[in-house]
Design an enzyme around this catalytic site. Structure first.
Site, PDB file in Angstrom:
ATOM      1  CG  ASP A  12      34.737  40.139  54.526  1.00 27.88           C
ATOM      2  OD1 ASP A  12      35.521  40.968  55.024  1.00 27.88           O
ATOM      3  OD2 ASP A  12      35.080  38.999  54.137  1.00 27.88           O
TER       4      ASP A  12
ATOM      5  CG  ASP B 102      35.743  32.541  53.972  1.00 24.71           C
ATOM      6  OD1 ASP B 102      35.192  31.443  54.189  1.00 24.71           O
ATOM      7  OD2 ASP B 102      35.428  33.249  52.998  1.00 24.71           O
TER       8      ASP B 102
END
Ligand code: G3H
Ligand code: 13P
Ligand code: ZN
Length: 327
Positions: free
Chosen positions: A98, A275
């Protein structure tokens, strides 16, 4: 050099093809520790959803890059055994970097078994973003690894760069970017942002809607091409309330309404990054556990409570928001 194929991961090509035609988005959930990855795998197997396990540079620093990779490999073994025991089909799992900031971190991940990487050149000039992304794509594709690029900057905190205002993706740039770089998917900026404080508003009714007009224009320029949305937590007010009732202090934190994510996943958005919502539920359940069990001190008690809350949340996301659940 360890190929992701030896570890049991898949790249994102097939996942995104199916997501595009099936009008859903593949969940991309970040993990930093064991309880998070257990919850992600358990929920995605139960809902029969493909999943992208995301690792940030911060996660590699926190948990150790080798240990994280080992945990992800262990998650594949766990998924296969659980599938067999419960009579379920195995699910496709990608291991993804990421917000890779440099060619070097992308190469390191590819060499150590990642099946997909993001090269985030969004804060560079258009030309420098193209040059950096192209370099990563050349190396990644030589190893059958897929690459996500980014155009446009999200408001909030992206890497170490703080963008005050969204710099929406310019639809007139996407065709040239994709053609010149050869990326497999593109992260765009249409009003989402990272973290728990996405919008400077006082209540949910003031949240500005996502720029679906930009998304639709990009879709016209790039037909059948998978689009990625970062910063897509919805900041569940129930979790915020539990945190605040148990000694926390999170104020005026609002996220992207789930109905808008549902709509985006029916369009060209094939990957949705979440997240912060997991961080909030983990914190809410641990704070509650501590308050209600002042004499307990076994980490398995409170981390187990966090894991349970996360599993429920991921299941719900797959079923009700991303539409990726096949079961
Ligand atoms: O977009 C960022 C992700 O939420 C990862 O955050 O860099 O704090 O691990 P992190
Ligand atoms: P959130 O902070 O909205 O969960 O976004 C996560 C993300 O985009 C990871 O890349
Ligand atoms: Zn992100």
């Amino acid at each position: 050099m360890t190929s992701y194929k030896e570890l049991g991961f898949v790249n994102t090509n097939d996942m995104f093809k199916k997501a595009y035609t099936g009008k859903y988005a593949v969940p991309a959930y970040n993990f930093n520790n064991m309880e998070q990855i257990q919850a992600i795998i358990t929920a995605c197997l139960k809902t029969q959803s493909p999943v992208i396990l995301q690792v940030s540079a911060g996660a590699r620093k926190y948990a150790n890059a080798d240990l994280l990779r080992g945990m992800a490999k262990g998650a594949i073994d766990m998924m296969k055994k659980m599938a067999k025991d419960e009579g379920l089909k195995e699910i496709p799992v990608a291991l993804h970097l990421d917000h890779g900031a440099t060619f070097e971190i992308c190469k390191d991940c590819i060499d150590s078994g990642f099946s997909s990487v993001m090269i985030d050149g969004s804060h560079h000039s258009f030309e420098d973003n193209i040059a950096l992304t192209t370099k990563v794509v050349e190396y990644a594709h030589a190893h059958d690894v897929t690459v996500e690029g980014e155009l446009g900057v999200l408001a909030g905190i992206e890497d170490d760069v703080v963008a005050e205002k969204s710099n929406y993706t310019k639809p007139e740039e996407v065709e040239e970017f994709v053609k010149k770089t050869g990326v497999d998917s593109l992260a765009i900026s249409i009003g989402t942002s990272h973290g728990a404080y996405k919008f400077k508003v006082n209540n949910e009714s003031e949240i500005p809607p996502l720029r679906f007009d930009i998304l639709e224009e990009i879709e016209r320029k790039l037909p059948n091409f998978p689009i990625v949305l970062h910063g897509s937590s919805s900041i569940p007010q129930e979790a915020v309330k539990i945190i605040n009732e148990h000694g926390g202090k999170i104020e005026k934190a609002f996220g992207v309404p789930e109905a808008q994510l549902r709509k985006a996943s029916q369009l060209s958005v094939c990957k949705i990054n979440i997240d912060s919502d997991g961080r909030l539920w983990m914190t809410a359940s641990i704070r509650k556990f501590f308050d209600e069990n002042p004499s307990k001190f076994d980490p398995r008690g409170y981390l187990g409570a966090g894991r349970e809350a996360l599993t429920k949340m991921y299941e719900k996301k797959n079923r009700e928001v991303l539409g990726s659940a096949q079961n």
